[in-house]
Design a protein around this motif. Structure first.
Motif, short mmCIF file in Angstrom:
data_model
loop_
_atom_site.label_atom_id
_atom_site.label_comp_id
_atom_site.label_asym_id
_atom_site.label_seq_id
_atom_site.Cartn_x
_atom_site.Cartn_y
_atom_site.Cartn_z
N PRO A 8 0.57 -1.14 0.47
CA PRO A 8 0.44 -0.01 0.14
C PRO A 8 0.84 1.44 -0.09
CG PRO A 8 0.03 -1.38 2.37
CD PRO A 8 0.99 -2.05 0.88
N ILE A 9 0.33 2.14 -0.94
CA ILE A 9 1.44 3.06 -0.84
C ILE A 9 0.09 4.73 -1.12
CG2 ILE A 9 2.94 2.53 -1.84
CD1 ILE A 9 1.91 3.56 -4.93
N ASP A 10 0.97 5.90 -0.60
CA ASP A 10 -0.06 7.14 -0.64
C ASP A 10 0.64 7.76 -1.58
OD1 ASP A 10 -1.45 6.42 1.67
OD2 ASP A 10 -0.65 7.76 3.02
N ILE A 11 -0.37 8.25 -2.58
CA ILE A 11 0.17 9.06 -3.60
C ILE A 11 -0.41 10.16 -4.08
CG2 ILE A 11 0.57 9.71 -5.61
CD1 ILE A 11 0.06 6.24 -6.40
N VAL A 12 0.43 11.50 -4.30
CA VAL A 12 -0.12 12.87 -4.28
C VAL A 12 0.88 13.41 -5.17
CG1 VAL A 12 0.73 15.06 -3.31
CG2 VAL A 12 0.44 14.05 -1.97
N LEU A 13 -0.04 14.12 -6.24
CA LEU A 13 0.18 14.26 -7.58
C LEU A 13 -0.71 15.80 -7.22
CD1 LEU A 13 -2.00 11.89 -10.16
CD2 LEU A 13 0.56 11.96 -9.38
N VAL A 14 0.79 17.05 -8.48
CA VAL A 14 0.82 18.19 -7.87
C VAL A 14 1.39 18.45 -9.13
CG1 VAL A 14 2.13 20.57 -6.57
CG2 VAL A 14 1.59 18.06 -5.89
N ALA A 15 0.06 19.52 -9.30
CA ALA A 15 -0.20 20.14 -11.71
C ALA A 15 1.09 20.95 -11.47
CB ALA A 15 -1.55 20.26 -11.33
N LYS A 16 1.27 21.06 -11.91
CA LYS A 16 1.97 22.55 -12.32
C LYS A 16 1.56 23.34 -13.37
CE LYS A 16 6.51 19.92 -12.18
NZ LYS A 16 8.20 19.60 -13.50
N HIS A 17 1.66 24.99 -12.79
CA HIS A 17 0.42 25.98 -13.52
C HIS A 17 1.13 26.21 -14.64
CE1 HIS A 17 -1.68 28.83 -14.57
NE2 HIS A 17 -1.07 29.63 -14.32
N ARG A 18 0.92 26.19 -15.92
CA ARG A 18 1.41 26.64 -17.36
C ARG A 18 0.61 27.56 -17.19
NH1 ARG A 18 5.91 23.10 -19.11
NH2 ARG A 18 6.23 22.05 -17.25
N ALA A 19 0.87 28.48 -18.62
CA ALA A 19 -0.19 29.82 -18.68
C ALA A 19 -1.22 28.86 -20.05
CB ALA A 19 0.41 30.96 -20.33
N GLU A 20 -0.76 27.94 -20.40
CA GLU A 20 -2.28 27.18 -21.47
C GLU A 20 -2.98 26.12 -21.34
OE1 GLU A 20 1.79 25.66 -23.02
OE2 GLU A 20 1.01 27.53 -22.69
N LYS A 21 -3.62 25.59 -21.61
CA LYS A 21 -4.24 24.00 -20.98
C LYS A 21 -4.07 23.79 -21.81
CE LYS A 21 -8.47 26.51 -18.87
NZ LYS A 21 -9.88 26.58 -19.00
N PHE A 22 -3.59 22.24 -21.24
CA PHE A 22 -3.17 21.05 -21.81
C PHE A 22 -4.49 20.08 -21.97
CE2 PHE A 22 0.78 22.85 -20.51
CZ PHE A 22 1.33 22.95 -22.06
N SER A 23 -4.50 18.87 -23.33
CA SER A 23 -4.86 18.08 -23.18
C SER A 23 -4.40 17.06 -21.88
CB SER A 23 -5.01 16.93 -24.68
OG SER A 23 -3.99 16.50 -24.58
N SER A 24 -6.14 15.74 -21.35
CA SER A 24 -6.18 14.86 -20.42
C SER A 24 -4.46 13.66 -20.89
CB SER A 24 -6.89 14.82 -19.85
OG SER A 24 -7.62 14.10 -21.60
N GLU A 25 -4.81 13.34 -21.54
CA GLU A 25 -4.00 12.71 -23.03
C GLU A 25 -1.93 13.43 -22.18
OE1 GLU A 25 -6.12 14.19 -24.52
OE2 GLU A 25 -6.97 12.56 -25.02
N LYS A 26 -1.59 14.48 -22.49
CA LYS A 26 -0.20 14.50 -21.87
C LYS A 26 -0.43 14.41 -20.08
CE LYS A 26 0.64 17.81 -25.58
NZ LYS A 26 0.98 19.22 -25.54
N TYR A 27 -0.98 14.47 -20.18
CA TYR A 27 -0.92 14.00 -18.30
C TYR A 27 -0.83 12.87 -17.94
CZ TYR A 27 -1.95 19.25 -16.87
OH TYR A 27 -2.01 20.42 -16.94
#
Length: 125
Positions: free
Chosen positions: A87-106
């Motif tokens: 078992p693990i805990d995962i925290v995902l932190v999004a980096k802010h970019r000026a443009e929006k990216f598609s979910s496929e990139k994430y």
């Protein structure tokens, strides 16, 4: 379209203590669009926490990033289950970019982090 794993209530990090513990004591893995903190536990399930950097300007952007990160986690859930039997805990932190990216990139960025993790590092309890 791929089938997504459901993010259940007991598979989410909610308490601020859980977030800070995972981010302070966990291992950091850096991607192009997100940072991933992984903290092994002794018991329980795989749990996910999603957050954004402080420079994110408003709630619209924060919610956009968090939706994309949850989708990336759900799309890569089978890969996570194969790699981490403990078992693990995962925290995902999004980096802010000026443009929006598609979910496929994430999705691709999280998959690349997990692939590199499986090649170079072993998660121990």
């Amino acid at each position: 379209m791929m089938a997504l794993a459901r993010l259940r209530r007991n598979n989410r990090l909610k308490a601020p203590y859980s977030f800070s513990k995972t981010m302070k004591k966990g291992q950091l893995y850096i991607g192009k669009y997100l940072n991933c903190y992984i903290f092994p536990k002794k018991y329980g399930d795989v749990r996910l926490g999603v957050t954004c950097v402080k420079q994110t300007p408003n709630a619209v952007w924060r919610n956009y990033y968090k939706r994309r990160l949850r989708l990336a986690y759900q799309a890569n859930f089978n890969l996570l289950k194969q790699q981490f039997t403990a078992p693990i805990d995962i925290v995902l932190v999004a980096k802010h970019r000026a443009e929006k990216f598609s979910s496929e990139k994430y999705i691709a960025d999280l998959a690349a982090i997990l692939q590199n993790l499986s090649l170079h590092a072993k998660i121990r309890r």
